[in-house]
Motif scaffolding. Structure first.
Motif, PDB file in Angstrom:
ATOM      1  N   SER A 514       5.233  -2.949  -3.140  1.00  0.00           N
ATOM      2  CA  SER A 514       6.413  -2.102  -3.285  1.00  0.00           C
ATOM      3  C   SER A 514       6.588  -1.630  -4.725  1.00  0.00           C
ATOM      4  N   ILE A 515       6.330  -2.532  -5.682  1.00  0.00           N
ATOM      5  CA  ILE A 515       6.475  -2.156  -7.101  1.00  0.00           C
ATOM      6  C   ILE A 515       5.436  -1.108  -7.484  1.00  0.00           C
ATOM      7  N   TYR A 516       4.192  -1.270  -7.008  1.00  0.00           N
ATOM      8  CA  TYR A 516       3.171  -0.263  -7.313  1.00  0.00           C
ATOM      9  C   TYR A 516       3.524   1.089  -6.685  1.00  0.00           C
ATOM     10  N   GLU A 517       4.193   1.057  -5.532  1.00  0.00           N
ATOM     11  CA  GLU A 517       4.627   2.309  -4.912  1.00  0.00           C
ATOM     12  C   GLU A 517       5.721   2.966  -5.762  1.00  0.00           C
ATOM     13  N   VAL A 518       6.630   2.146  -6.317  1.00  0.00           N
ATOM     14  CA  VAL A 518       7.655   2.686  -7.215  1.00  0.00           C
ATOM     15  C   VAL A 518       7.012   3.268  -8.471  1.00  0.00           C
ATOM     16  N   MET A 519       5.942   2.618  -8.939  1.00  0.00           N
ATOM     17  CA  MET A 519       5.232   3.087 -10.130  1.00  0.00           C
ATOM     18  C   MET A 519       4.314   4.277  -9.827  1.00  0.00           C
ATOM     19  N   GLU A 520       4.360   4.772  -8.568  1.00  0.00           N
ATOM     20  CA  GLU A 520       3.576   5.935  -8.126  1.00  0.00           C
ATOM     21  C   GLU A 520       2.080   5.698  -8.325  1.00  0.00           C
ATOM     22  N   ASP A 521       1.658   4.506  -7.909  1.00  0.00           N
ATOM     23  CA  ASP A 521       0.229   4.170  -7.904  1.00  0.00           C
ATOM     24  C   ASP A 521      -0.155   3.815  -6.464  1.00  0.00           C
ATOM     25  N   PRO A 522      -0.373   4.835  -5.611  1.00  0.00           N
ATOM     26  CA  PRO A 522      -0.591   4.559  -4.185  1.00  0.00           C
ATOM     27  C   PRO A 522      -1.859   3.758  -3.910  1.00  0.00           C
ATOM     28  N   ASN A 523      -2.898   3.942  -4.728  1.00  0.00           N
ATOM     29  CA  ASN A 523      -4.142   3.208  -4.486  1.00  0.00           C
ATOM     30  C   ASN A 523      -3.933   1.703  -4.630  1.00  0.00           C
ATOM     31  N   GLN A 524      -3.225   1.294  -5.698  1.00  0.00           N
ATOM     32  CA  GLN A 524      -2.923  -0.123  -5.874  1.00  0.00           C
ATOM     33  C   GLN A 524      -1.992  -0.625  -4.772  1.00  0.00           C
ATOM     34  N   ALA A 525      -1.040   0.200  -4.388  1.00  0.00           N
ATOM     35  CA  ALA A 525      -0.123  -0.200  -3.315  1.00  0.00           C
ATOM     36  C   ALA A 525      -0.888  -0.442  -2.019  1.00  0.00           C
ATOM     37  N   ILE A 526      -1.838   0.460  -1.698  1.00  0.00           N
ATOM     38  CA  ILE A 526      -2.642   0.295  -0.481  1.00  0.00           C
ATOM     39  C   ILE A 526      -3.480  -0.971  -0.565  1.00  0.00           C
ATOM     40  N   GLU A 527      -4.050  -1.243  -1.746  1.00  0.00           N
ATOM     41  CA  GLU A 527      -4.889  -2.432  -1.907  1.00  0.00           C
ATOM     42  C   GLU A 527      -4.102  -3.714  -1.655  1.00  0.00           C
ATOM     43  N   TRP A 528      -2.881  -3.792  -2.200  1.00  0.00           N
ATOM     44  CA  TRP A 528      -2.074  -4.996  -1.987  1.00  0.00           C
ATOM     45  C   TRP A 528      -1.565  -5.093  -0.553  1.00  0.00           C
ATOM     46  N   LEU A 529      -1.284  -3.943   0.055  1.00  0.00           N
ATOM     47  CA  LEU A 529      -0.861  -3.981   1.463  1.00  0.00           C
ATOM     48  C   LEU A 529      -2.004  -4.414   2.372  1.00  0.00           C
ATOM     49  N   LEU A 530      -3.229  -4.050   2.027  1.00  0.00           N
ATOM     50  CA  LEU A 530      -4.377  -4.513   2.811  1.00  0.00           C
ATOM     51  C   LEU A 530      -4.536  -6.032   2.696  1.00  0.00           C
ATOM     52  N   GLN A 531      -4.268  -6.567   1.497  1.00  0.00           N
ATOM     53  CA  GLN A 531      -4.262  -8.027   1.366  1.00  0.00           C
ATOM     54  C   GLN A 531      -3.157  -8.644   2.220  1.00  0.00           C
ATOM     55  N   LEU A 532      -2.009  -7.963   2.260  1.00  0.00           N
ATOM     56  CA  LEU A 532      -0.898  -8.455   3.077  1.00  0.00           C
ATOM     57  C   LEU A 532      -1.260  -8.470   4.555  1.00  0.00           C
ATOM     58  N   ILE A 533      -2.004  -7.466   4.998  1.00  0.00           N
ATOM     59  CA  ILE A 533      -2.413  -7.393   6.400  1.00  0.00           C
ATOM     60  C   ILE A 533      -3.356  -8.539   6.756  1.00  0.00           C
ATOM     61  N   SER A 534      -4.149  -9.000   5.782  1.00  0.00           N
ATOM     62  CA  SER A 534      -5.027 -10.142   6.060  1.00  0.00           C
ATOM     63  C   SER A 534      -4.224 -11.421   6.288  1.00  0.00           C
ATOM     64  N   VAL A 535      -2.990 -11.469   5.755  1.00  0.00           N
ATOM     65  CA  VAL A 535      -2.125 -12.637   5.953  1.00  0.00           C
ATOM     66  C   VAL A 535      -1.295 -12.492   7.223  1.00  0.00           C
ATOM     67  N   VAL A 536      -0.716 -11.296   7.432  1.00  0.00           N
ATOM     68  CA  VAL A 536       0.093 -11.033   8.640  1.00  0.00           C
ATOM     69  C   VAL A 536      -0.501  -9.820   9.361  1.00  0.00           C
ATOM     70  N   PRO A 537      -1.586 -10.026  10.105  1.00  0.00           N
ATOM     71  CA  PRO A 537      -2.299  -8.874  10.688  1.00  0.00           C
ATOM     72  C   PRO A 537      -1.537  -8.143  11.778  1.00  0.00           C
ATOM     73  N   THR A 538      -0.442  -8.703  12.275  1.00  0.00           N
ATOM     74  CA  THR A 538       0.280  -8.072  13.387  1.00  0.00           C
ATOM     75  C   THR A 538       1.638  -7.528  12.975  1.00  0.00           C
ATOM     76  N   ASP A 539       1.888  -7.369  11.682  1.00  0.00           N
ATOM     77  CA  ASP A 539       3.175  -6.849  11.236  1.00  0.00           C
ATOM     78  C   ASP A 539       3.181  -5.325  11.382  1.00  0.00           C
ATOM     79  N   PRO A 540       3.967  -4.765  12.321  1.00  0.00           N
ATOM     80  CA  PRO A 540       3.914  -3.319  12.567  1.00  0.00           C
ATOM     81  C   PRO A 540       4.464  -2.495  11.412  1.00  0.00           C
ATOM     82  N   HIS A 541       5.449  -3.025  10.688  1.00  0.00           N
ATOM     83  CA  HIS A 541       6.044  -2.266   9.588  1.00  0.00           C
ATOM     84  C   HIS A 541       5.063  -2.108   8.426  1.00  0.00           C
ATOM     85  N   VAL A 542       4.312  -3.154   8.139  1.00  0.00           N
ATOM     86  CA  VAL A 542       3.303  -3.057   7.080  1.00  0.00           C
ATOM     87  C   VAL A 542       2.210  -2.075   7.484  1.00  0.00           C
ATOM     88  N   LEU A 543       1.794  -2.142   8.755  1.00  0.00           N
ATOM     89  CA  LEU A 543       0.754  -1.220   9.233  1.00  0.00           C
ATOM     90  C   LEU A 543       1.218   0.227   9.131  1.00  0.00           C
TER      91      LEU A 543
END
Length: 739
Positions: A514-543
């Motif tokens: 979320s902080i990287y998204e506020v900082m307008e760095d979408p690539n970093q935001a996507i990278e951290w969200l992909l790590q998040l998906i590896s922890v909670v692979p069924t979270d529809p809001h993150v997807l």
């Protein structure tokens, strides 16, 4: 005669054992081999004299005496035969008292490996080895290898049984080996989630009357049915196992009854579950049964019984030595070394786990029943605190007070000043009782945070971290406070530190993204969200969040993938449904978009927008009959919708239907009513004309068609229909209408 008599000397009169080692050198035979005279006499005729015969009076015949030396083996004269001398002395043989002339002993007889008994023994040994290897592989986590070994042991055991039946009676079959092989095979099937095969194998054991304790395995069958969510069969097998287990096995019967209670909870039969858990708490109370009993009473809404069950849970003996044992009573170094050794041994760890589990059960139960056992949450929680203070869990009372303040914060009823003030009072109470307690400081910071004073809240969180640098709650909340204060870099630093401590925390990963998204760095935001998906692979809001970021970056294929995954796990998110429908419209697959718009129409049945989208998809895909039927349904539900009536007029005109005049009349009436309404709201001819133009251009002002204008297509039948739609408002001559 007296020369061989040895008298004990007078000086050794008291030595009873003197003289026994003295012997006559005449009887010394150790040096006979080196005695030249003796060896010469043995080689002469004197040493090989013929046997002497004796005449028996009264007979003319003579026979050799039993003591004579003949060509055959003679029977000894007495039953006692001197050691080292042969009883069959042959003529001309040399003197060999040690038997050295006989040579080495004959070799041991080799086992006959071809015998049936030996083959059976070897096969039985191999089966036992395979069973052991299967168990070892299972304990190491290699379930596939464990199953293979168990199957091989089963095959060899069947061969062993057939061989035994051929050479022996059935009574000689090793039943213990057969039982262990089948039991291990069933266990490995269950571990590999091959439940049907496991049940069949257990059934073979249970039905065999030769296995006296096979009935107990019905517990295992009940466990499998419980995993398969076949709760009725699980209860049946648990009860059958309970009938076959004698009352002396009290602990096993209690565990089976606990499983029966859990199965009743799964089926919603709370009354039956209550009877099971009440029996357990009366016979052998334990924490799990007590907690489950509270859950059952909570489900049926019996507040009085909830209180009694909570008191029973508090009274369960913990059977844990308290910390006094680990405090040295003196400065004895040996005692101190012993205490240091046992302070963190395996037994101490078990005690800690048991105590932690008990505290978790009690805290959860208190939070669960507090709002329902009394008229208000506060009164109920106070009752729980008083009960805990009167038990041997006194230290939990302060934690319950802090939880009470936290619960007030989570309820977020901050518009009621008294509740927020009450939470603040409890937080102040906790801080005053222990200024260096990081949990108390964190909760105090939370109350200040809820009041909107983020700077002061950050100070409390910092103080908590100074007292305990590992307080993850304070570090997380400090990051949130910095985020509220728009100190993005400091917030990011807090969450990155927290990520180093809690590698798989979903909340931390989400905050960093979320902080990287506020900082307008979408690539970093996507990278951290992909790590998040590896922890909670069924979270529809993150997807859906990842899909949105990819869509903003212009990567439609990746966006579609994550939006579709989000839709799979949560098919009720309108934003996701709308994006997927629009994606299929953009890619000219209107038929696939229908599914998503129909679901949106089910979720929001009062909004005409989604039903119009479904009809538009039918129309664009060329299925005019379905489109017409859909527009008619929409018209019945929303008779004043201008857009629906316009499409009905257009379709009926194109298809040459008689209803066209009826719909045209209705359209004119609706447009006129719309103009009247607009005139009441607005004044002036310009406003009315502008409203009329807007009505002609877009129909219902509240409706914005997300499908947009139809995309340009090649010159096909669809193109012709598009061009014909442009002249739908013009009146056609009779010669142009279809026959």
């Amino acid at each position: 005669m007296m020369q061989n008599v040895h008298l004990a000397p007078e000086a050794d009169e008291d030595d009873l054992y003197s003289g026994f080692n003295d012997y006559n050198p005449t009887f010394d035979t150790e040096d006979l081999e080196n005695d030249v005279a003796f060896q010469q006499a043995a080689r002469t005729s004197h040493g090989r004299r013929p046997s002497v015969t004796a005449k028996i009076p009264g007979t003319s015949a003579s026979r050799p005496l039993a003591t004579g030396f003949g060509d055959g083996v003679a029977r000894p004269m007495t039953a006692v035969h001197a050691a080292g001398y042969t009883k069959a002395a042959m003529r001309g043989s040399s003197f060999d008292p040690l038997g050295q002339a006989r040579g080495p002993a004959p070799p041991l007889e080799m086992k006959n490996s071809d015998s049936s008994e030996e083959k059976i023994r070897q096969l039985e040994k191999k089966v036992n080895e395979l069973v052991e290897e299967s168990c070892i592989a299972n304990s190491c986590g290699d379930l596939k290898l464990a199953l293979e070994k168990a199957k091989e042991a089963g095959r060899k055991e069947r061969v062993l049984v057939r061989q035994r039946e051929q050479i022996a009676t059935p009574e000689n079959i090793n039943l213990d080996l057969t039982y262990s092989v089948l039991f291990n095979l069933a266990s490995q099937y269950a571990a590999n989630e091959m439940y049907a095969e496991a049940l069949n194998t257990y059934q073979v054991i249970v039905k065999n009357k030769m296995f006296s304790n096979g009935g107990r395995l019905k517990v295992n069958m009940g466990n499998i049915y419980l995993k398969q969510r076949n709760y009725s069969k699980a209860i049946k097998f648990y009860r059958m196992a309970l009938d076959q287990i004698p009352s002396v096995h009290k602990e096993m019967r209690i565990k089976i009854m606990q499983n029966i209670g859990v199965a009743f909870i799964k089926t919603g039969q709370y009354i039956d579950a209550i009877s099971s858990f009440e029996h357990i708490m009366s016979m052998s109370p334990n924490l799990k049964a007590g907690f489950n009993l509270i859950l059952c009473y909570f489900a049926v809404g019996n507040s009085e019984q909830m209180k009694k069950a909570f008191q029973k849970l508090i009274a369960v003996p913990l059977e844990v030595d308290y910390d006094d044992k680990y405090i040295s009573p003196n400065d004895d170094p040996h005692t101190n070394l012993l205490i240091e050794a046992i302070k963190n041994d395996s037994l101490r760890q078990i005690e800690r786990e048991r105590k932690s589990m008990a505290e978790e059960y009690i805290m959860t139960a208190a939070k669960l029943i507090a709002p329902v056992i009394e008229t208000s949450f506060a009164v109920g929680y106070d009752w729980c605190v008083e009960v805990v203070k009167a038990s041997h869990y006194v230290e939990l009372a302060n934690d319950l007070e802090i939880n009470k303040a936290t619960t007030y914060l989570r309820q977020q009823e901050f518009n009621q000043e008294n509740e927020l003030a009450q939470a603040t009072n409890y937080a102040d109470l906790a801080v005053n009782s222990d200024r260096y307690n990081p949990a108390a400081l964190t909760n105090k910071g939370n109350t200040v945070f809820a009041n909107g004073d983020y700077e002061k809240a950050a100070e409390f969180y910092k103080e908590a971290l100074r007292n305990d640098s590992s307080c993850t709650e304070a570090l997380y909340n400090l990051g949130l406070a910095y985020k509220k204060l728009n100190r993005i870099d400091e917030a990011l630093d807090c969450f990155l530190k927290l990520h180093a401590i809690l590698r798989n925390s979903a909340q931390v990963l989400h905050q960093i993204a979320s902080i990287y998204e506020v900082m307008e760095d979408p690539n970093q935001a996507i990278e951290w969200l992909l790590q998040l998906i590896s922890v909670v692979p069924t979270d529809p809001h993150v997807l859906s969040k990842i899909g949105k970021l990819y869509d903003n970056e212009g990567d439609k294929s990746q966006a579609f993938h994550y939006y579709y995954e989000s839709y799979r796990y949560f098919p009720s998110n309108i934003e996701v449904i709308e994006w997927l429908g629009a994606y299929y419209i953009d890619t000219q697959f209107c038929e696939k978009a229908i599914e998503y718009f129909e679901r949106a129409a089910l979720i929001l049945p009062t909004q005409v927008k989604w039903q119009l989208m479904v009809a538009s998809c039918y129309r664009r895909s060329g299925n005019y009959q379905k489109a017409l039927e859909k527009y008619k349904v929409i018209h019945r539900k929303f008779p004043e919708n201008v857009e629906c009536l316009r499409f009905l007029v257009r379709l009926c005109t194109d298809m040459g239907l008689k209803e066209v005049q009826e719909y045209m009349t209705k359209l004119k009436k609706v447009e006129k009513l719309k103009e009247i309404r607009e005139q009441r709201i607005k004044s002036g001819r310009d406003g009315s004309a502008r409203s009329r133009r807007e009505g002609n251009a877009g129909g219902d002002a509240s409706y914005i068609d997300p499908l947009g204008p139809q995309a340009e297509r090649p010159k096909t039948a669809a193109r012709k229909r598009t061009e014909e739609d442009d002249f739908a408002d013009e009146e056609l001559g009779e010669d142009l209408l279809p026959e």
